[in-house]
Design an enzyme around this catalytic site. Structure first.
Site, PDB file in Angstrom:
ATOM      1  N   GLY A  35      28.379  -8.429  64.183  1.00 56.74           N
ATOM      2  CA  GLY A  35      28.624  -7.109  64.665  1.00 56.74           C
ATOM      3  C   GLY A  35      30.174  -6.866  64.878  1.00 56.74           C
ATOM      4  O   GLY A  35      30.739  -5.541  64.954  1.00 56.74           O
ATOM      5  N   HIS A 127      40.711  18.945  71.214  1.00 52.86           N
ATOM      6  CA  HIS A 127      39.798  19.996  71.732  1.00 52.86           C
ATOM      7  C   HIS A 127      40.500  20.629  73.001  1.00 52.86           C
ATOM      8  O   HIS A 127      40.150  21.761  73.201  1.00 52.86           O
ATOM      9  CB  HIS A 127      38.709  18.874  72.648  1.00 52.86           C
ATOM     10  N   LYS A 191      26.802  33.671  76.796  1.00 55.18           N
ATOM     11  CA  LYS A 191      25.529  33.735  76.838  1.00 55.18           C
ATOM     12  C   LYS A 191      24.834  34.777  78.024  1.00 55.18           C
ATOM     13  O   LYS A 191      25.193  34.877  79.233  1.00 55.18           O
ATOM     14  CB  LYS A 191      24.982  32.394  77.437  1.00 55.18           C
ATOM     15  N   GLY A 225      23.768  23.875  68.080  1.00 59.62           N
ATOM     16  CA  GLY A 225      22.895  24.598  69.041  1.00 59.62           C
ATOM     17  C   GLY A 225      23.773  25.941  69.353  1.00 59.62           C
ATOM     18  O   GLY A 225      23.216  27.261  69.327  1.00 59.62           O
TER      19      GLY A 225
END
Length: 297
Positions: A35, A127, A191, A225
């Site tokens: 790996g 971000h 929300k 989502g």
């Protein structure tokens, strides 16, 4: 100047080399049976400025190790300056301690790049701009909004009234930038939970979407989502259509299907991360960013 493509360059390396008028090279790579990653430059010596192109898209850890091997080997082989073009900088969402005792993951990643010999980092849509403070080498962060807006202009029929939405307050500056280029209104959604039914909706804070085409713009789509909730709610509030645009399309756990079921007509992303919706090329933006980076060194 030499542009070197890594295993996760997603074709950006070749386009960037052409744009910069630089020589192009691709490293040899493989995975050992246990790996571990293997990297080799197909030449014994390097010199001058070497620009490494490697996105930290999934599998993030593997691609990070490959980039570290590329950077360290480049300096060993004689490169004077190493610029890491990292279209998607993984771990950037963990930019502070949300809970006591957490690792600040993006700080660790940047430290690793510095220790491996990287002299400057070029990336797309961090971000948070606050991430730059963790790096001791220059970080050039370029916005993909202008490129995404060009796609939106081509996709939406002329004459439609558009409203740009951020899925949260934190992305409002991105929505504002896109709206200014489109000559549209902008807002963010919050929300709201129905106290009787318990249903959660994503409602624009101040602007109405009725009769308009809603464009939801974000930096990262992971599970989809949040976009799905915003799209479904916008259509329930009378939006004619809903489009979603993002920079980094990770699209995990059935994200694409989830957004389609919610009513998103089209979803588009840049090629910082390979995905079925990565239609927008960031190479032109990165070419400008690399030139800026070189001026800082």
């Amino acid at each position: 100047m030499l542009v070197v493509g890594g295993p996760a360059s997603n074709g950006i390396d070749a386009a960037l080399a052409k744009r910069l008028g630089a020589e192009h090279l691709v490293v040899q790579h493989k995975i050992f049976p246990d790996g571990e990653s293997y990297i080799r430059y197909p030449r014994p010596r390097l010199s001058g400025t070497v620009i490494l192109v490697q996105s930290l898209c999934p599998p993030q850890d593997k691609h990070l190790v490959e980039l570290l091997l590329m950077a360290d080997a480049a300096k060993d082989l004689g490169a004077e300056r190493v610029v890491a073009v990292v279209p998607y900088l993984a771990y950037s969402r963990q930019d502070k301690r949300f809970l006591e005792g957490e690792a600040i993951s993006v700080k660790t990643v940047l430290k690793c790049l510095e220790c491996a010999g990287v002299d400057c980092v070029v990336t797309v849509d961090l971000h948070s701009e606050k991430i730059v403070k963790y790096s001791k080498v220059p970080v050039v962060n370029v916005s993909a909004v202008p490129a995404l807006v060009e796609w939106v202009r081509a996709a939406i029929p002329a004459g439609e009234e558009v409203v740009v939405l951020s899925p949260d307050k934190g992305g409002l500056a991105r929505a504002r930038a896109a709206a200014e280029l489109l000559g549209a209104g902008f807002d963010y959604v919050e929300k709201v939970r129905d106290r009787v039914t318990g249903e959660v909706r994503a409602v624009p804070k101040r602007l109405s979407v009725e009769g308009r085409v809603a464009v939801i713009i974000d930096d990262i789509i992971s599970t989809g989502g949040t976009i799905a909730l915003a799209a479904k709610s916008a259509l329930e509030q009378g939006a004619k259509e809903v489009y979603a645009a993002c920079t980094h399309a990770l699209l995990v756990s059935g994200a694409q299907e989830r957004m389609a079921r919610a009513g998103a007509k089209r979803v588009v992303a840049t090629n910082t991360v390979p995905s079925p919706v990565s239609e927008v090329d960031v190479s032109p933006l990165l070419g400008e960013a690399v030139n800026k980076a070189l001026s800082l060194l």
